[in-house]
Design an enzyme around this catalytic site. Sequence first.
Site, PDB file in Angstrom:
ATOM      1  N   ARG A  45      93.285 -25.746 -55.092  1.00  0.00           N
ATOM      2  CA  ARG A  45      94.066 -26.104 -53.857  1.00  0.00           C
ATOM      3  C   ARG A  45      95.602 -25.459 -54.103  1.00  0.00           C
ATOM      4  O   ARG A  45      96.176 -25.021 -52.941  1.00  0.00           O
ATOM      5  CB  ARG A  45      93.929 -27.783 -53.821  1.00  0.00           C
ATOM      6  N   LYS A 145      77.035 -31.767 -63.140  1.00  0.00           N
ATOM      7  CA  LYS A 145      76.934 -33.149 -62.648  1.00  0.00           C
ATOM      8  C   LYS A 145      78.098 -33.907 -62.446  1.00  0.00           C
ATOM      9  O   LYS A 145      79.157 -33.180 -62.639  1.00  0.00           O
ATOM     10  CB  LYS A 145      76.496 -33.688 -64.221  1.00  0.00           C
ATOM     11  N   HIS A 175      74.887 -29.942 -69.590  1.00  0.00           N
ATOM     12  CA  HIS A 175      75.723 -29.098 -70.460  1.00  0.00           C
ATOM     13  C   HIS A 175      74.899 -29.281 -71.972  1.00  0.00           C
ATOM     14  O   HIS A 175      75.115 -28.451 -72.825  1.00  0.00           O
ATOM     15  CB  HIS A 175      77.303 -28.894 -70.706  1.00  0.00           C
ATOM     16  N   LYS A 179      73.561 -26.819 -75.844  1.00  0.00           N
ATOM     17  CA  LYS A 179      73.826 -27.254 -77.095  1.00  0.00           C
ATOM     18  C   LYS A 179      72.616 -26.395 -78.248  1.00  0.00           C
ATOM     19  O   LYS A 179      71.424 -26.753 -77.762  1.00  0.00           O
ATOM     20  CB  LYS A 179      73.930 -28.639 -77.469  1.00  0.00           C
ATOM     21  N   ASP A 232      76.612 -41.895 -65.981  1.00  0.00           N
ATOM     22  CA  ASP A 232      77.255 -40.698 -66.496  1.00  0.00           C
ATOM     23  C   ASP A 232      76.292 -39.997 -67.625  1.00  0.00           C
ATOM     24  O   ASP A 232      76.656 -38.787 -67.868  1.00  0.00           O
ATOM     25  CB  ASP A 232      78.603 -41.381 -67.159  1.00  0.00           C
ATOM     26  N   HIS A 237      71.829 -36.301 -69.783  1.00  0.00           N
ATOM     27  CA  HIS A 237      71.894 -35.922 -71.384  1.00  0.00           C
ATOM     28  C   HIS A 237      70.805 -36.753 -71.947  1.00  0.00           C
ATOM     29  O   HIS A 237      70.013 -36.013 -72.753  1.00  0.00           O
ATOM     30  CB  HIS A 237      73.318 -36.296 -71.690  1.00  0.00           C
ATOM     31  N   LYS A 337      80.759 -45.544 -75.548  1.00  0.00           N
ATOM     32  CA  LYS A 337      82.182 -44.976 -75.820  1.00  0.00           C
ATOM     33  C   LYS A 337      82.879 -46.040 -76.835  1.00  0.00           C
ATOM     34  O   LYS A 337      82.747 -46.897 -76.829  1.00  0.00           O
ATOM     35  CB  LYS A 337      82.860 -44.780 -74.549  1.00  0.00           C
ATOM     36  N   LYS A 342      80.821 -40.759 -83.976  1.00  0.00           N
ATOM     37  CA  LYS A 342      80.353 -39.547 -82.893  1.00  0.00           C
ATOM     38  C   LYS A 342      79.292 -39.315 -83.737  1.00  0.00           C
ATOM     39  O   LYS A 342      79.088 -38.840 -84.526  1.00  0.00           O
ATOM     40  CB  LYS A 342      81.357 -38.516 -82.926  1.00  0.00           C
TER      41      LYS A 342
END
Length: 485
Positions: A45, A145, A175, A179, A232, A237, A337, A342
């Site tokens: 934009r 997505k 995505h 991987k 999400d 995933h 989360k 991780k």
Amino acid sequence: TAPPATLVIFGAGGDLTRRLLVPSLVHMMAAGMIDDQFSVLGVSRSEMSDAEFRQSLEDFDVGEVEDGYAKAWQKLRGKVQYMAGDVTDAGFYSQLRERMDKDGAGNAVFYLAISPSLFEPIIDGLGEAGLFEVKGAFRRLAVEKPFGHDARSAKALNARILRWVDEEDIYRIDHFLGKETVQNIMVARFANAMIEAVWNRQYIDNVQITVAERLDVGTRGEFFDATGTLRDMVPNHLFQILAMTAMEPPNRFDAASVREAKSQLLDAIRIPNAKDVKRDTVRGAYTAGHVGGNKVGAYENADGVASDSRTETYAALKLEIDNWRWAGVPFYLRTGKALSHKDSEVVLTFKPVPYADFRDAKVSTMPANRLVLQLQPKEGISLDFLAKKPGADIKPTPVEMQFSYADYFELGGSTGYETLIYDILTGDQTLFQRADAVEAAWRIVDPISKAWKSGKPEPYRAGSAGPKAADELLERDARQWHALG
Ligand code: BG6
């Protein structure tokens, strides 16, 4: 090298473009996957000149450029252009058409890295302006997505796209499929006789799929609060990992066979009814805590999140797959989360041996064999099994055999998007989702999100391993989650 093409990125001012797409293109240029016949047209934009747009990409990505990719970026830089426009205005598309015609653009990929509320106007705009049809060249559509927010909207979006673009030119991106370690699930299974031979209900007691993040919602509060962890992460995933893990061997490793095998698997997942949802799903939302020494505020206090939010930041579910290979083997999925680690992994726990009568160990006291596909970080595969501890007794003792990617291969210098973009340019759809698979995934998740409209997520402390109810979900079956980290 991919054929000459223009990549038209909608949402060029956004995070994804700067953080992932452009760095991937730099890597691809360095690796010779694209050459100077390739160009980028960023659409967004705000008014900006080409030079300003290039500068905005550089500002963000200096580290990467200094890291030895400077030459590749210089080569790409001159091929990057920008066009400001209002994508909800039909006039914009005739301008775009004029510009592309003037530049002699043949092959092109229209990449939607933009709010999903703009998908339909953009697709219609491109379609009506005839931009999907050019003689002697391909025109493809890549869609990030989320692809819809339930089965109905996904179906409607598919129908809308198919008015203008054939299925073989649509690239629905997940995505996680970019991987290396997710793709490696196929190689682990189908290149190794000793693995695939035991990959079924006869030998496997249960399968756990985890995608744990330390990240909290950060600045994404507004998007996230309207979406939640379930939508999400799960139908996309986690289900992609699940499909790779549980699908039947495809007849061939081409797009048609692999996508067919994955669709069949999703079709075999039992759709939970209200009672199943109540019993077999857990949701959580993080409260204040510490993640890796950093203070994290409660989810409900994050920017953009409603103070009385009932959105989940953690989801765990138990699923059943109704087919010959997996009947009776529970699949436990969890993602969240602001967790302690991780950690993305697939863990297969084996059934016990039928009989053992060592003096100090009986079947019931011996830990199970376990195969862990560690997807990220510390990419690798490990096998937990039992060995005799030296000594006069025969004492089966847990040991671990480990393969680490880093010992054999370079995984650096890649965002995961390189393969995906290359595949779009070369027309290989293997790593992209087919329309029916996206819709099937939503059909499984819809009853859960519907039930979760009432009630509230269970609190869990930021920096913990998730809500207590998630542990109870497995304890009830006399099982445990594989420890995070
Ligand atoms: C995205 C989700 O699709 O995947 C994010 O919207 C999530 O919420 C991210 O953090 C995780 O991806 P990765 O590649 O960082 O593991």
